[in-house]
Design an enzyme around this catalytic site. Structure first.
Site, PDB file in Angstrom:
ATOM      1  N   ALA A   1       0.827  -1.225   0.000  1.00 10.26           N
ATOM      2  CA  ALA A   1       0.000   0.000   0.000  1.00 10.26           C
ATOM      3  C   ALA A   1       0.858   1.270   0.000  1.00 10.26           C
ATOM      4  O   ALA A   1       0.421   2.304  -0.507  1.00 10.26           O
ATOM      5  CB  ALA A   1      -0.940  -0.010   1.190  1.00 10.26           C
TER       6      ALA A   1
ATOM      7  N   HIS B   1       3.713   1.760  -1.668  1.00  9.90           N
ATOM      8  CA  HIS B   1       4.049   2.062  -3.072  1.00  9.90           C
ATOM      9  C   HIS B   1       2.822   2.608  -3.816  1.00  9.90           C
ATOM     10  O   HIS B   1       2.922   3.551  -4.590  1.00  9.90           O
ATOM     11  CB  HIS B   1       4.493   0.794  -3.809  1.00  9.90           C
ATOM     12  CG  HIS B   1       5.768   0.189  -3.295  1.00  9.90           C
ATOM     13  ND1 HIS B   1       5.806  -1.033  -2.674  1.00  9.90           N
ATOM     14  CD2 HIS B   1       7.039   0.632  -3.330  1.00  9.90           C
ATOM     15  CE1 HIS B   1       7.063  -1.319  -2.357  1.00  9.90           C
ATOM     16  NE2 HIS B   1       7.828  -0.324  -2.740  1.00  9.90           N
TER      17      HIS B   1
ATOM     18  N   ASP C   1      12.603   5.523   3.686  1.00 11.86           N
ATOM     19  CA  ASP C   1      14.066   5.616   3.612  1.00 11.86           C
ATOM     20  C   ASP C   1      14.406   7.095   3.412  1.00 11.86           C
ATOM     21  O   ASP C   1      14.706   7.530   2.298  1.00 11.86           O
ATOM     22  CB  ASP C   1      14.615   4.748   2.483  1.00 11.86           C
ATOM     23  CG  ASP C   1      16.140   4.649   2.552  1.00 11.86           C
ATOM     24  OD1 ASP C   1      16.764   5.500   3.233  1.00 11.86           O
ATOM     25  OD2 ASP C   1      16.715   3.750   1.927  1.00 11.86           O
TER      26      ASP C   1
ATOM     27  N   SER D   1       8.498  -4.086   1.953  1.00 12.95           N
ATOM     28  CA  SER D   1       8.425  -5.350   1.201  1.00 12.95           C
ATOM     29  C   SER D   1       9.036  -6.484   1.998  1.00 12.95           C
ATOM     30  O   SER D   1       8.739  -7.654   1.753  1.00 12.95           O
ATOM     31  CB  SER D   1       9.170  -5.204  -0.122  1.00 12.95           C
ATOM     32  OG  SER D   1       8.659  -4.115  -0.833  1.00 12.95           O
TER      33      SER D   1
END
Ligand code: PAF
Length: 288
Positions: A44, A46, A159, A195
């Site tokens: 979700a 991405h 990140d 992921s």
């Protein structure tokens, strides 16, 4: 590649030249290009980036490429999830227009040299723990930028250091790309989506919550406590949390990406990394 049957037809390219030519035509007809680079195993987080991109640009391009040069650990690279058919289905559902999904030979031609000066950004935190990681990231992102030639590129806050690195590269190389920071998407219990989360055992999945909890605590205490005190309490909380091995908890000036114990900078961010079982987890939260 077989295309999954849905109402929406996503254009899929494996070739750099083909996607470059296709997008050039769209650009010359006045369309703006928004680019969301990924390594696949889409979640979700991405998909929210694709949705954000749809608000800014006319044509949305997503890339899926598990980039070997940014992995320090060969096993990690081999084991990285690659559920391509699922990813395609998800991209179609959010009406992504173009998927660029090259193989390794398409992106790299034998031994290549890449070394870009990134100030201190690739030497601290993630850069220190994963030497060469941000060199690999910038190497592939520059190639992807050259291929797609987007007006906007979307990177996740998850990140944050990577966002700072890409922002540095864009300035350094005078690239005409507007970088957009996309918010972290969390599971209902607070875990930042990643992921790699699928590899957490049920116990590790519970233990991993210590990261989001420590960030929430830091934010709650931000108004009333001094930064060294917040840091000290966070470190002791993480030390006593079961099943995790802390790598760092830091409070940084979010603009200069340097450690600070002052509350004066206009934006501050808390960043944390830990090993949960054998999986590394990173997370962060803007404090100010
Ligand atoms: O954040 C990622 O998924 C990767 O580092 C990126 C930006 C796609 C480069 O391989």
């Amino acid at each position: 590649m077989t295309l999954v049957k849905t109402d929406y037809i996503l254009k899929i390219f494996n070739s750099r030249q083909a996607v470059h030519n296709y997008l050039n035509e769209l650009r010359s007809s006045g369309k703006s290009i928004g680019f969301v680079p990924t390594m696949g195993a889409l979640h979700a987080g991405h998909l929210s980036m694709i949705q954000l991109a749809r608000q800014k640009a006319d044509v949305i391009v997503c890339s899926i490429f598990v980039n070997p040069t940014q992995f320090n650990d060969k096993k990690d690279l081999e084991n990285y999830p690659r559920p391509v058919e699922d990813d395609i289905r998800k991209l179609e559902k959010v009406n992504c227009h173009v998927l660029f999904i090259p193989d390794v030979d398409e992106m790299y031609t034998g031994a290549e040299q890449w070394n870009i000066e990134l100030g201190n950004l690739d030497k601290i935190l993630e850069g220190k723990i994963r030497p060469g990681h941000y060199q690999g990231v910038t190497q592939i992102v520059k190639k992807l930028f050259d291929t797609i030639n987007p007006q906007y590129a979307f990177f996740g806050q998850k990140d944050y250091q990577q966002f700072m690195v890409i922002s540095y590269m864009i300035k350094k190389l005078f690239l005409k790309i507007k970088l957009v920071l996309c918010p972290i998407i969390r599971e209902n219990d607070g875990l930042a989506m990643s992921s790699r989360n699928i590899y957490l055992s049920p116990d590790d999945r519970k233990n991993a919550l210590a990261l989001s909890k420590v960030l929430i605590k830091a934010k709650e205490h931000f108004q009333t406590k001094a930064i060294p005190q917040i840091k000290k309490e966070a470190e002791s909380f993480l030390k006593s949390a079961p099943g995790i091995e802390v790598e760092y908890f830091e409070i940084f000036n979010a603009n200069s990406f340097e450690a600070t114990s002052s509350k004066r900078p206009t934006s501050l961010i808390a960043l944390v990394a830990a090993k949960v079982g054998s999986i590394r987890i990173i997370d962060n939260m803007i404090l100010k």
